[in-house]
Design a protein around this motif. Structure first.
Motif, PDB file in Angstrom:
ATOM      1  N   PRO A 189      47.335   9.028 -14.923  1.00  0.00           N
ATOM      2  CA  PRO A 189      48.791   9.161 -15.000  1.00  0.00           C
ATOM      3  C   PRO A 189      49.351   8.804 -16.370  1.00  0.00           C
ATOM      4  CG  PRO A 189      48.165   8.134 -12.928  1.00  0.00           C
ATOM      5  CD  PRO A 189      46.927   8.194 -13.764  1.00  0.00           C
ATOM      6  N   ALA A 226      54.405   7.658 -11.570  1.00  0.00           N
ATOM      7  CA  ALA A 226      53.385   8.682 -11.337  1.00  0.00           C
ATOM      8  C   ALA A 226      52.175   8.085 -10.624  1.00  0.00           C
ATOM      9  CB  ALA A 226      52.968   9.313 -12.667  1.00  0.00           C
ATOM     10  N   ARG A 227      51.784   6.875 -11.015  1.00  0.00           N
ATOM     11  CA  ARG A 227      50.663   6.220 -10.333  1.00  0.00           C
ATOM     12  C   ARG A 227      50.979   6.009  -8.854  1.00  0.00           C
ATOM     13  NH1 ARG A 227      50.025   2.523 -15.328  1.00  0.00           N
ATOM     14  NH2 ARG A 227      48.299   3.519 -16.433  1.00  0.00           N
ATOM     15  N   THR A 282      55.071   6.344 -16.076  1.00  0.00           N
ATOM     16  CA  THR A 282      53.646   6.197 -15.779  1.00  0.00           C
ATOM     17  C   THR A 282      53.429   5.458 -14.465  1.00  0.00           C
ATOM     18  OG1 THR A 282      53.094   6.171 -18.141  1.00  0.00           O
ATOM     19  CG2 THR A 282      51.454   5.293 -16.619  1.00  0.00           C
TER      20      THR A 282
END
Length: 268
Positions: free
Chosen positions: A65, A217-218, A214
């Motif tokens: 990600p 997204a993870r 980030t």
């Protein structure tokens, strides 16, 4: 007002097609945008993957990600470079002589680069699957992660477009954009757990929009672990909301600023 909006959209579609064709013919640009992130996947995945420990999670799943966010950030550079290149070659002067909406140039440029970022994400996702990255959530969460990354890419395109119109020279823009993008993407949680950074760097990383995107997204891809200590900072606890707010703020600030810089750059 409606006619002006329709004209901007119609002309924007035309400019999008023009820029998409130009990108497809620029093999050096395609190579750098596609192979650079893939190179990061392979280098960080195999070189650092065996020495960086992420509790309860493989480093490659933690890393991907971050690589995605890095790639969409680099995709925004194309917008600024393309605008400076068109300015230098006099192409925008030709556009000014046509009965078209001034906003169409910016809309077409950012939309074409969004298409390029989509293709780049697809390629990196396939490479990630080959090196061990996996998605542990459902279809809706996965699509949400992709949409979030692309929305961030679109917002950064307007940021880089503003920067490109301000400096107006491709060579200068290349140098300035790298000074902006690389600290932004590396001083974050893209490749390491920001909780392990020294306090001054940790504070910067935690409030960095790249870190929020980030982390979101993870979470959307299921690349998180209950074994990792929870962060007590708001952007990390509410990463998705923080990401959406960052995207909204960037668009609200840089869309009108980009239009203003465009008018100033083409007023001579």
């Amino acid at each position: 007002m409606m006619n002006a909006v329709q004209l901007a959209v119609t002309d924007g579609v035309t400019i999008t097609k023009r820029n998409s064709i130009k990108i497809l013919r620029s093999l050096d640009l395609l190579g750098s945008l596609v192979f650079t992130p893939v190179m990061f996947v392979l280098l960080f995945g195999f070189v650092f993957g065996s020495v960086i420990d992420i509790p309860g999670l493989s480093y490659r799943e933690f890393m991907l990600p971050g690589i995605f966010t890095l790639a969409v950030a680099m995709g925004g550079i194309v917008t600024g470079y393309g605008l400076t290149d068109d300015l230098q070659k006099g192409i925008i002067d030709r556009f000014r002589s046509l009965p078209m909406s001034p906003a169409a140039v910016l809309i077409g440029r950012t939309t074409a680069d969004l298409i390029l970022s989509t293709a780049s994400l697809l390629i990196m996702g396939l490479v990630g699957l080959l090196v061990g990255w996996r998605i542990h959530t459902g279809v809706l969460e996965t699509l949400g992660g992709v949409v979030l990354l692309l929305a961030f890419s679109y917002a950064l395109s307007w940021v880089m477009g503003t920067l490109g119109l301000a400096v107006r020279k491709p060579e200068v823009f290349n140098n300035v954009s790298m000074v902006v993008v690389f600290p932004l993407t590396f001083l974050a949680n893209t490749f390491v757990d920001s909780g392990r950074l020294p306090t001054p760097l940790r504070v910067i990383a935690d409030w960095n929009p790249v870190s929020a995107v980030t982390q979101a997204a993870r979470e959307l891809f299921g690349n998180t672990s209950a074994a990792m200590p929870p962060r007590d900072i708001w952007p990390m606890q509410h990463a998705l909301l923080a990401s959406v707010l960052w995207i909204a703020v960037l668009l609200a600030v840089f869309v009108p600023l980009s239009v203003r810089c465009y008018k100033k750059a083409t007023s001579h």
